[in-house]
Design an enzyme around this catalytic site. Sequence first.
Site, PDB file in Angstrom:
ATOM      1  N   GLY A 311       0.911  -1.271   0.137  1.00 58.71           N
ATOM      2  CA  GLY A 311      -0.095   0.043  -0.005  1.00 58.71           C
ATOM      3  C   GLY A 311       1.043   1.164   0.059  1.00 58.71           C
ATOM      4  O   GLY A 311       0.337   2.228  -0.026  1.00 58.71           O
ATOM      5  N   SER A 364       1.600  -8.247   9.307  1.00 61.33           N
ATOM      6  CA  SER A 364       3.110  -7.750   9.549  1.00 61.33           C
ATOM      7  C   SER A 364       4.248  -8.580   9.050  1.00 61.33           C
ATOM      8  O   SER A 364       3.956  -9.869   9.391  1.00 61.33           O
ATOM      9  CB  SER A 364       3.272  -7.183  10.882  1.00 61.33           C
ATOM     10  OG  SER A 364       4.688  -6.844  11.299  1.00 61.33           O
ATOM     11  N   LYS A 432      20.294   5.631   1.865  1.00 59.87           N
ATOM     12  CA  LYS A 432      20.726   6.247   3.426  1.00 59.87           C
ATOM     13  C   LYS A 432      21.306   5.152   4.088  1.00 59.87           C
ATOM     14  O   LYS A 432      21.936   5.173   5.327  1.00 59.87           O
ATOM     15  CB  LYS A 432      19.381   6.521   4.081  1.00 59.87           C
ATOM     16  CG  LYS A 432      18.740   8.032   3.574  1.00 59.87           C
ATOM     17  CD  LYS A 432      17.385   8.079   4.129  1.00 59.87           C
ATOM     18  CE  LYS A 432      17.120   9.686   3.503  1.00 59.87           C
ATOM     19  NZ  LYS A 432      16.666   9.921   2.215  1.00 59.87           N
ATOM     20  N   LYS A 444      18.437  -0.127   7.643  1.00 60.12           N
ATOM     21  CA  LYS A 444      18.272  -0.507   6.239  1.00 60.12           C
ATOM     22  C   LYS A 444      19.690  -1.171   5.770  1.00 60.12           C
ATOM     23  O   LYS A 444      19.688  -2.461   5.024  1.00 60.12           O
ATOM     24  CB  LYS A 444      18.146   0.655   5.083  1.00 60.12           C
ATOM     25  CG  LYS A 444      16.556   1.106   5.232  1.00 60.12           C
ATOM     26  CD  LYS A 444      15.444   0.112   4.944  1.00 60.12           C
ATOM     27  CE  LYS A 444      15.631  -0.198   3.442  1.00 60.12           C
ATOM     28  NZ  LYS A 444      14.376  -1.055   3.410  1.00 60.12           N
ATOM     29  N   ASN A 470      16.168   9.178  -3.340  1.00 63.81           N
ATOM     30  CA  ASN A 470      14.819   9.607  -3.071  1.00 63.81           C
ATOM     31  C   ASN A 470      13.918   9.442  -4.206  1.00 63.81           C
ATOM     32  O   ASN A 470      14.337   9.771  -5.398  1.00 63.81           O
ATOM     33  CB  ASN A 470      14.856  11.269  -2.572  1.00 63.81           C
ATOM     34  CG  ASN A 470      15.565  11.299  -1.194  1.00 63.81           C
ATOM     35  OD1 ASN A 470      15.034  11.192  -0.212  1.00 63.81           O
ATOM     36  ND2 ASN A 470      16.879  11.743  -1.122  1.00 63.81           N
ATOM     37  N   VAL A 471      12.753   9.403  -3.730  1.00 65.30           N
ATOM     38  CA  VAL A 471      11.695   8.923  -4.944  1.00 65.30           C
ATOM     39  C   VAL A 471      10.659  10.004  -4.938  1.00 65.30           C
ATOM     40  O   VAL A 471      10.100  10.599  -4.020  1.00 65.30           O
ATOM     41  CB  VAL A 471      10.849   7.856  -4.732  1.00 65.30           C
ATOM     42  CG1 VAL A 471       9.771   7.544  -5.851  1.00 65.30           C
ATOM     43  CG2 VAL A 471      11.800   6.708  -4.870  1.00 65.30           C
ATOM     44  N   VAL A 478       9.891  15.210  -0.166  1.00 70.29           N
ATOM     45  CA  VAL A 478       9.968  16.701  -0.285  1.00 70.29           C
ATOM     46  C   VAL A 478       9.159  17.403  -1.074  1.00 70.29           C
ATOM     47  O   VAL A 478       8.545  18.654  -0.791  1.00 70.29           O
ATOM     48  CB  VAL A 478      11.461  17.010  -0.679  1.00 70.29           C
ATOM     49  CG1 VAL A 478      11.965  16.967  -1.867  1.00 70.29           C
ATOM     50  CG2 VAL A 478      11.591  18.514  -0.029  1.00 70.29           C
ATOM     51  N   THR A 495      16.023  22.566   5.336  1.00 70.19           N
ATOM     52  CA  THR A 495      16.857  22.286   6.586  1.00 70.19           C
ATOM     53  C   THR A 495      18.333  22.980   6.301  1.00 70.19           C
ATOM     54  O   THR A 495      18.473  23.452   7.637  1.00 70.19           O
ATOM     55  CB  THR A 495      17.083  20.826   6.834  1.00 70.19           C
ATOM     56  OG1 THR A 495      17.765  20.132   5.407  1.00 70.19           O
ATOM     57  CG2 THR A 495      15.730  19.959   6.856  1.00 70.19           C
TER      58      THR A 495
END
Length: 645
Positions: A311, A364, A432, A444, A470-471, A478, A495
């Site tokens: 999802g 889960s 990351k 990760k 980042n996607v 962002v 930031t």
Amino acid sequence: MGGDAESETAGQIAGPGSFRNMLKLITALSRAQRGYIFLAIDLALIPAALLFTFAVQALPQPALESLRQSLAILPYLLLIAAGLSKGLGLPNIQLKAYERHAIGLTALYVLGLTLTLAGLTWVAGPRLLPGTYVIFGIVYFLVVVATRMVLLQVVTAIYRRAQPRRRVLIYGAGTTGTQLAQALSAHDSIDPIAFVDDNVSLQGMLLAGLPVHPPSRIARLVRDRQINRVLLAMPSLSQPKQAQIARRLQKMGLEVQVLPSFAQLIGEEALIDKLTPLAPQSFLGRKAADTDLGGASGSYTDRVVLVSGAGGSIGSELCRQIVNCRPTRLVLYELSEFALYTVHQELEQITEGMEVELVPVLGSVTDPRQVRKVLADFGVQVVLHAAAYKHVPLVEANPLPGLANNVFGTRTLAREAAAVGVERFILISSDKAVRPTNVMGASKRLAELVVQDLATRHSGTIFTMVRFGNVLGSSGSVVPLFQEQVSRGGPVTVTDPRVKRYFMTIREAVQLVLKAGAIAEGGEVFVLDMGKLVPILHLARQVIESAGYSVRDAANPEGDIEIEIIGLRPGEKLEEELTLSPDLIGTRYQKIFCAREDRLSEIEVAGVLRGLRQALAAGDEAAARAVICRWVEGYAPDNAGVLRS
């Protein structure tokens, strides 16, 4: 001014009960009863009009004597007047509808009544001067019309006094604001009290009967005049500036309503409604790699595929593209009920007419019994593991749940996949994970180490992982955040002005993940070509300007939206990396590379898991961080590694 306000308020509060009683009495009357009252008033005005007519004429006898002589014909006159009035429908006309048409009917009624009076006096006497009939007609017409107007004002006053009134302040004393004040002056439940305007030349003036005050007096006006709502009547002002004013007023406890623009009122706003914010991929700064899966789709065709985190942003796009490969069955494994419902509903429409079975599973990945049962019962052959906690600040604030889900959830799903003989297991990782400064990235990296360990011990299942940055457009990313901040009028928060990130579209990232999974042979760390690093400050400017606004800064103090520098968040780096080693091996796909990176031994991985399990059982965050510090290469908590990157 304060005294006037107090006396006015006291007057409004003094007798609301009596006005409410009168209002109840009026509203209790039926339409027929109201009609009889109007008819009775009109009939009662006939002798009054005759008396006035006699009084203004130079007659030999007094006016009362002339009226007494006319008493013989008065009953017939009243009877005919009642018939005329009923025939024309005058008693049935509502007071608020008594306008041009009703006045015309009244004139016709009065003309008929005047002719009747002339006929009756000619037949039964007394004989009157010709001018008497003209004067009577004019007087009676004016009295009937004036009576209706007075009644309207009386009833309106009762309604307004009996009902609670909302005292409003109009922000904006321009054309729109003054027209609004004029329109509200006759409103049943709204009292416009004053204007507020930034234009110094208007301050102190009286417009539409209301004083114009500077914004600095709003707090005093609210207190002294008991105002509880502000109407923002500046539709030409940009949306961000309107939002800024509204937020400032709402902090004062005021309800704020914005007057629609003229385009909205005349219907042209339908075109504006169709305008949407630019798609996130518009800010990529390069051409997106949108190629067909080609031969890679064969690894998923006629297979049973499970997507964990189905999802989520990445998970749902994986499902969409896998469906196009026509698997026999697609298992949607998701922890969030709403997210699972949403993606399942969407995929049901996509797969209509296709021989693809959709299986929604709520659960889960940290539950080994459920994972084992799902994998075995549905005969899963390919697993794409996208379920993870990915938001850096949230995981930094909740390190133990983040480690439990990202590390042990990955281990559980991967181990059970090997146990039931799944053909391929593909872990969706992150940039990351490379020399992380935060718990999310470290979790990760540990998940990668767990998958690499299983790859060396289970030859029956191909374990691999795909690492990318980042996607654009994913949940919590962002660009949607910036667009939401712009819609609220800013500020847009960055930031640090030096922060840079790699970006990909969801579609191209998922295509490359599926291709990498198809060519995997076991244990690889695939890295995607993310293009050049994108400065986040530049991206913020792009989002603001794409929405049609300007950036407010020292060079442009009159701009619409400000960019606010809020400082790096815990665990955040200035720049992300994609690999631990610069050595990359090319693959058959141009944008997919394989990284040469060290891995832990089976004993070391077991030690990592044992240490984490003990920290989780004890609820000891410090112990969990200590395990990360020992085993995750380059981990530098609390931004110690920020400047190094």
